[in-house]
Design a protein around this motif. Structure first.
Motif, mmCIF file in Angstrom:
data_model
loop_
_atom_site.group_PDB
_atom_site.id
_atom_site.type_symbol
_atom_site.label_atom_id
_atom_site.label_comp_id
_atom_site.label_asym_id
_atom_site.label_seq_id
_atom_site.Cartn_x
_atom_site.Cartn_y
_atom_site.Cartn_z
ATOM 1 N N LEU A 167 -12.737 -12.877 53.607
ATOM 2 C CA LEU A 167 -11.947 -13.224 52.436
ATOM 3 C C LEU A 167 -10.485 -13.448 52.798
ATOM 4 N N GLY A 168 -10.001 -12.724 53.811
ATOM 5 C CA GLY A 168 -8.636 -12.962 54.280
ATOM 6 C C GLY A 168 -8.498 -14.330 54.913
ATOM 7 N N ALA B 25 -3.788 -9.685 57.301
ATOM 8 C CA ALA B 25 -3.704 -8.670 56.247
ATOM 9 C C ALA B 25 -5.082 -8.228 55.801
ATOM 10 N N GLY B 26 -6.052 -9.149 55.810
ATOM 11 C CA GLY B 26 -7.418 -8.782 55.450
ATOM 12 C C GLY B 26 -8.008 -7.784 56.419
ATOM 13 N N LEU C 183 -3.871 1.710 50.320
ATOM 14 C CA LEU C 183 -2.659 2.025 51.075
ATOM 15 C C LEU C 183 -1.866 0.765 51.373
ATOM 16 N N VAL C 184 -2.556 -0.300 51.758
ATOM 17 C CA VAL C 184 -1.867 -1.571 52.047
ATOM 18 C C VAL C 184 -1.180 -2.095 50.794
ATOM 19 N N ALA C 185 -1.804 -1.937 49.637
ATOM 20 C CA ALA C 185 -1.199 -2.397 48.387
ATOM 21 C C ALA C 185 0.082 -1.622 48.072
ATOM 22 N N ILE C 186 0.062 -0.325 48.249
ATOM 23 C CA ILE C 186 1.250 0.492 47.976
ATOM 24 C C ILE C 186 2.436 0.009 48.798
ATOM 25 N N ILE C 187 2.206 -0.169 50.088
ATOM 26 C CA ILE C 187 3.299 -0.583 50.976
ATOM 27 C C ILE C 187 3.749 -1.998 50.668
ATOM 28 N N ASN D 243 -2.048 -9.539 48.191
ATOM 29 C CA ASN D 243 -3.169 -10.382 47.771
ATOM 30 C C ASN D 243 -4.432 -10.070 48.581
ATOM 31 N N ALA D 244 -4.257 -9.885 49.872
ATOM 32 C CA ALA D 244 -5.407 -9.558 50.720
ATOM 33 C C ALA D 244 -5.963 -8.180 50.360
ATOM 34 N N ALA D 245 -5.076 -7.245 50.089
ATOM 35 C CA ALA D 245 -5.509 -5.885 49.770
ATOM 36 C C ALA D 245 -6.347 -5.844 48.498
#
Length: 445
Positions: free
Chosen positions: A155-156, A307-308, A318-322, A358-360
């Motif tokens: 998806l990434g 990022a995917g 966690l990736v979304a938070i950062i 977006n990837a997260a």
């Protein structure tokens, strides 16, 4: 011939995950170009139509209305018929809208191209914007091609490479306008859409499960055979079942909000806004403004590929938070530092945060809503993509209210929204991270 190839041949199914990814990405690459349907030529249109900030924002946002509306049912429809048919219908609408604009330009531009054409321009933008809905159908199609442990990568790659399309257009179209004029530039775009759609029509096939269903196999038989061929994510019902099932899952709506800020209200809004921002606020040429906007789009798209994989490794929460924290930082730089180089820095920081966010979000879809991936993708990308309809007029309103400095101050929107998303993503990780049990575990594998 391998055992899998022998099995595929025995049941008359074709295609591979790689081929599925390439075809879905190609048609998404072309279809998504329409999110900058008018943005790529924004300064030229503003000159001829003499638009106020809000009306300019509405015109730029017209393709995003159909994109937002159509992503919901078309993403879910993939759960019923596969992705090939929905994607071809969306591209047909895009071609009609683009052809309508080209014909209008041939008949009116430049002498009679004025504000009287505004309603029909909005209508053609609406038709052309259907190409933006190829995201929900294409990402669902891709998700069904790949096993669960490769979702982030697949998806990434789909979203990362596919999102480059608008970046190419905002750079190439101004160059073509300078060489051939507005009419021939859009005519070239139309030819490109026709060629890509033809290639997809010839070479694309649906994932194994859908091919088997079309051959008359029962859902159970199709799932069993497709599972032996490597497919391990399956739909649990038809279009409306998928929409209802995903809508009942509260995590779907958390992801909708996050994606509204990171993509619809973020990446796609700025993809359309940046050509005007650079041309009007920093007084750059249309070609240079398009180049800078293109850099933002290409960078923010390509970064979704690694990022995917990062989301697969560390978890989408966690990736979304950062990443939303990074977005807030980028918005602050764009808002309070008005020089050229700080603006470049702020733009790239925003692109980094948006790309990872977006990837997260989509790494989390098969995890949180595995029983209705298509429906969830439809809600998330449809409603989430519709954030553009709010952000673009809002940024235009900042210009109407504050004048020239409003082009910078409008980025304060991203400080507020991104900060709120950090809080929501943190809640997603620590308060509601465990997926609920589904009624149909067969939908998982």
């Amino acid at each position: 011939m391998t055992e899998a190839e022998h099995l595929a041949d025995e049941h008359g199914v074709t295609g591979t995950p790689k081929r599925g990814l390439i075809m879905s990405t190609l048609v998404f690459y072309a279809g998504l170009t329409t999110i900058v349907f008018y943005g790529a030529a924004g300064p030229v249109l503003e000159e001829h139509l003499a638009l106020a900030g809000v009306l300019h924002g509405l015109l730029l946002g017209s393709p995003h209305l159909s994109k937002a509306i159509l992503r919901i049912p078309f993403g879910a429809w993939v759960d019923e018929v596969g992705g090939r048919k929905p994607l071809l219908i969306l591209m047909a609408s895009t071609i009609i809208g683009t052809a309508g604009l080209v014909i209008t330009l041939f008949l009116t531009y430049p002498e009679d191209f004025n504000m009287s054409l505004y309603p029909i321009l909005v209508f053609f933008g609406f038709l052309a914007g259907a190409g933006g809905a190829t995201f929900s159908a294409g990402i669902t199609q891709t998700s069904y091609w790949y096993p669960s442990d490769k979702q982030g990568f697949a998806l990434g790659a789909f979203a990362g490479v596919g999102n480059i399309g608008p970046g190419m257009v905002v750079y190439v179209l101004p160059v073509l306008i300078g060489i051939w004029g507005l009419t021939m530039a859009y005519s070239t775009w139309l030819v490109f859409l026709l060629v890509v759609t033809a290639i997809y029509a010839v070479y694309a096939v649906d994932p194994y499960y859908f091919q088997l269903r079309k051959k008359g196999k029962t859902p159970e038989e199709s799932q069993e055979i497709a599972d032996e061929l490597g497919q391990d994510i399956f739909p649990s019902g038809g279009t409306w079942d998928s929409l209802r099932t995903s809508a009942r899952n509260r995590r779907t709506w958390v992801l909708v909000f996050l994606y509204t800020v990171s993509f619809g209200g973020g990446f796609t809004s700025l993809s359309a806004w940046f050509p005007t921002y650079w041309a009007e606020f920093h007084e750059l040429t249309l070609t240079t403004a398009g180049l800078l906007a293109g850099i933002f789009i290409v960078y923010g798209s390509l970064i979704r590929v690694p990022a995917g994989s990062v989301s697969d490794r560390f978890g989408g929460e966690l990736v979304a938070i950062i990443s939303f924290g990074v977005m807030a930082l980028g918005g602050a730089i764009m808002t309070f530092f008005t020089g050229f180089w700080p603006a470049i820095l702020g733009m790239m920081v925003l692109g980094t945060g948006m790309g990872f966010a977006n990837a997260a979000v989509f790494e989390l879809v098969p995890k949180f809503v595995p029983e209705a991936v298509g429906g969830a993708s439809g809600w998330i990308s449809g409603i989430g993509g519709g954030g553009t309809l709010v952000i673009l007029p809002l940024m235009g309103l900042f210009v109407d209210v504050y004048g020239h400095i409003g082009y910078a101050r409008g980025f304060a929107v991203f400080i507020v929204l991104s900060g709120l998303c950090v809080i929501v993503a943190a809640a997603l990780k620590w308060l509601i991270s465990e997926p609920e049990e589904t009624a149909d575990e067969g939908a998982l594998h």
